[in-house]
Design a protein around this motif. Structure first.
Motif, short mmCIF file in Angstrom:
data_model
loop_
_atom_site.label_atom_id
_atom_site.label_comp_id
_atom_site.label_asym_id
_atom_site.label_seq_id
_atom_site.Cartn_x
_atom_site.Cartn_y
_atom_site.Cartn_z
N GLU A 8 0.82 -1.21 0.00
CA GLU A 8 0.00 0.00 0.00
C GLU A 8 0.86 1.26 0.00
O GLU A 8 1.88 1.34 0.66
CB GLU A 8 -0.87 -0.03 1.25
N VAL A 9 0.42 2.27 -0.76
CA VAL A 9 1.13 3.54 -0.84
C VAL A 9 0.41 4.53 0.06
O VAL A 9 -0.70 4.93 -0.21
CB VAL A 9 1.17 4.07 -2.29
N ARG A 10 1.06 4.89 1.15
CA ARG A 10 0.47 5.88 2.06
C ARG A 10 1.28 7.16 2.09
O ARG A 10 0.77 8.22 2.42
CB ARG A 10 0.39 5.32 3.48
N THR A 11 2.57 7.05 1.79
CA THR A 11 3.46 8.20 1.78
C THR A 11 4.36 8.10 0.56
O THR A 11 4.30 7.15 -0.20
CB THR A 11 4.33 8.25 3.05
N VAL A 12 5.26 9.07 0.43
CA VAL A 12 6.24 9.04 -0.65
C VAL A 12 7.13 7.81 -0.54
O VAL A 12 7.60 7.29 -1.53
CB VAL A 12 7.09 10.34 -0.62
N ARG A 13 7.31 7.31 0.66
CA ARG A 13 8.15 6.12 0.84
C ARG A 13 7.55 4.88 0.18
O ARG A 13 8.23 3.90 -0.06
CB ARG A 13 8.38 5.84 2.34
N GLY A 14 6.27 4.92 -0.15
CA GLY A 14 5.64 3.81 -0.84
C GLY A 14 5.90 3.81 -2.34
O GLY A 14 5.57 2.86 -3.03
N ILE A 15 6.51 4.87 -2.83
CA ILE A 15 6.87 4.97 -4.25
C ILE A 15 8.31 4.46 -4.40
O ILE A 15 9.21 4.88 -3.69
CB ILE A 15 6.79 6.43 -4.75
N ILE A 16 8.51 3.54 -5.34
CA ILE A 16 9.86 3.02 -5.61
C ILE A 16 10.56 3.99 -6.55
O ILE A 16 10.06 4.28 -7.64
CB ILE A 16 9.79 1.63 -6.25
N VAL A 17 11.69 4.48 -6.11
CA VAL A 17 12.53 5.36 -6.94
C VAL A 17 13.92 4.76 -6.90
O VAL A 17 14.56 4.74 -5.85
CB VAL A 17 12.55 6.80 -6.39
N ALA A 18 14.38 4.25 -8.04
CA ALA A 18 15.68 3.58 -8.06
C ALA A 18 16.34 3.72 -9.42
O ALA A 18 15.68 3.70 -10.46
CB ALA A 18 15.51 2.11 -7.73
N LEU A 19 17.65 3.87 -9.39
CA LEU A 19 18.45 3.83 -10.60
C LEU A 19 18.97 2.40 -10.74
O LEU A 19 19.50 1.83 -9.78
CB LEU A 19 19.64 4.78 -10.50
N ASP A 20 18.80 1.81 -11.90
CA ASP A 20 19.31 0.46 -12.12
C ASP A 20 20.82 0.45 -12.04
O ASP A 20 21.48 1.45 -12.34
CB ASP A 20 18.85 -0.07 -13.47
N GLU A 21 21.35 -0.69 -11.64
CA GLU A 21 22.81 -0.85 -11.57
C GLU A 21 23.40 -0.62 -12.95
O GLU A 21 22.89 -1.15 -13.94
CB GLU A 21 23.15 -2.26 -11.09
N GLN A 22 24.44 0.16 -13.01
CA GLN A 22 25.11 0.46 -14.28
C GLN A 22 26.59 0.63 -13.99
O GLN A 22 26.95 1.39 -13.09
CB GLN A 22 24.53 1.76 -14.85
N PRO A 23 27.46 -0.08 -14.71
CA PRO A 23 28.89 0.14 -14.50
C PRO A 23 29.24 1.60 -14.73
O PRO A 23 28.76 2.22 -15.68
CB PRO A 23 29.55 -0.76 -15.56
N GLY A 24 30.03 2.16 -13.84
CA GLY A 24 30.43 3.55 -13.94
C GLY A 24 29.54 4.51 -13.17
O GLY A 24 29.86 5.68 -13.04
N LEU A 25 28.42 4.00 -12.66
CA LEU A 25 27.50 4.87 -11.91
C LEU A 25 27.87 4.82 -10.43
O LEU A 25 27.75 3.78 -9.78
CB LEU A 25 26.06 4.42 -12.13
N CYS A 26 28.32 5.92 -9.92
CA CYS A 26 28.80 6.03 -8.55
C CYS A 26 27.67 5.74 -7.55
O CYS A 26 26.52 6.07 -7.78
CB CYS A 26 29.34 7.43 -8.34
N LYS A 27 28.05 5.16 -6.43
CA LYS A 27 27.09 4.84 -5.37
C LYS A 27 26.41 6.10 -4.85
O LYS A 27 25.22 6.10 -4.55
CB LYS A 27 27.82 4.11 -4.24
#
Length: 133
Positions: A80-99
């Motif tokens: 369930e989405v109740r707050t912004v934390r319920g939204i998945i925001v992620a960058l996929d793993e990519q070589p060269g992409l800094c942590k």
């Protein structure tokens, strides 16, 4: 041979998993993720924080994909989405992409969503959470 464009400064040893050295050694590698220097990252974060609509957010998402070759996923979570934390925001793993980048960009998007809750509703609607087939 170094790339013909400025690239991100190397992280301290052991602090990142970007695999930068291996990427630079491979002549066939996609170096677009390395083009995001610290100054460019700050400009990108400022641009993300200026987003005022879902259409603008989709445009920024497309630009990140086109210019850096990185897939940015923004979608409702499985629960369930109740707050912004319920939204998945992620960058996929990519070589060269800094942590640090994989953390700072989603954090900027979350701040934008906090400031503009109407974007959250549009994300939910676009992902058919409300059942409007």
């Amino acid at each position: 041979m170094p790339p013909p464009f400025p690239i991100r400064v190397e992280c301290p040893p052991g602090a990142c998993v970007c695999d930068r050295a291996r990427l630079l050694a491979d002549p066939q590698a996609d170096l677009r993720a390395l083009r995001l220097t610290r100054a460019d990252e700050l400009r990108l974060i400022e641009r993300i924080e200026r987003v005022r609509s879902y259409a603008e957010l989709l445009r920024v998402q497309a630009l990140i994909n086109d210019q850096l070759g990185v897939l940015l996923r923004i979608a409702p979570g499985v629960n369930e989405v109740r707050t912004v934390r319920g939204i998945i925001v992620a960058l996929d793993e990519q070589p060269g992409l800094c942590k640090k980048i994989r953390q700072s960009i989603p954090a900027a998007i979350r701040r934008t969503l906090d400031a503009h809750p109407q974007i959250i509703y549009e994300i939910l609607d676009a992902n058919d959470l409300f059942g409007s087939n």
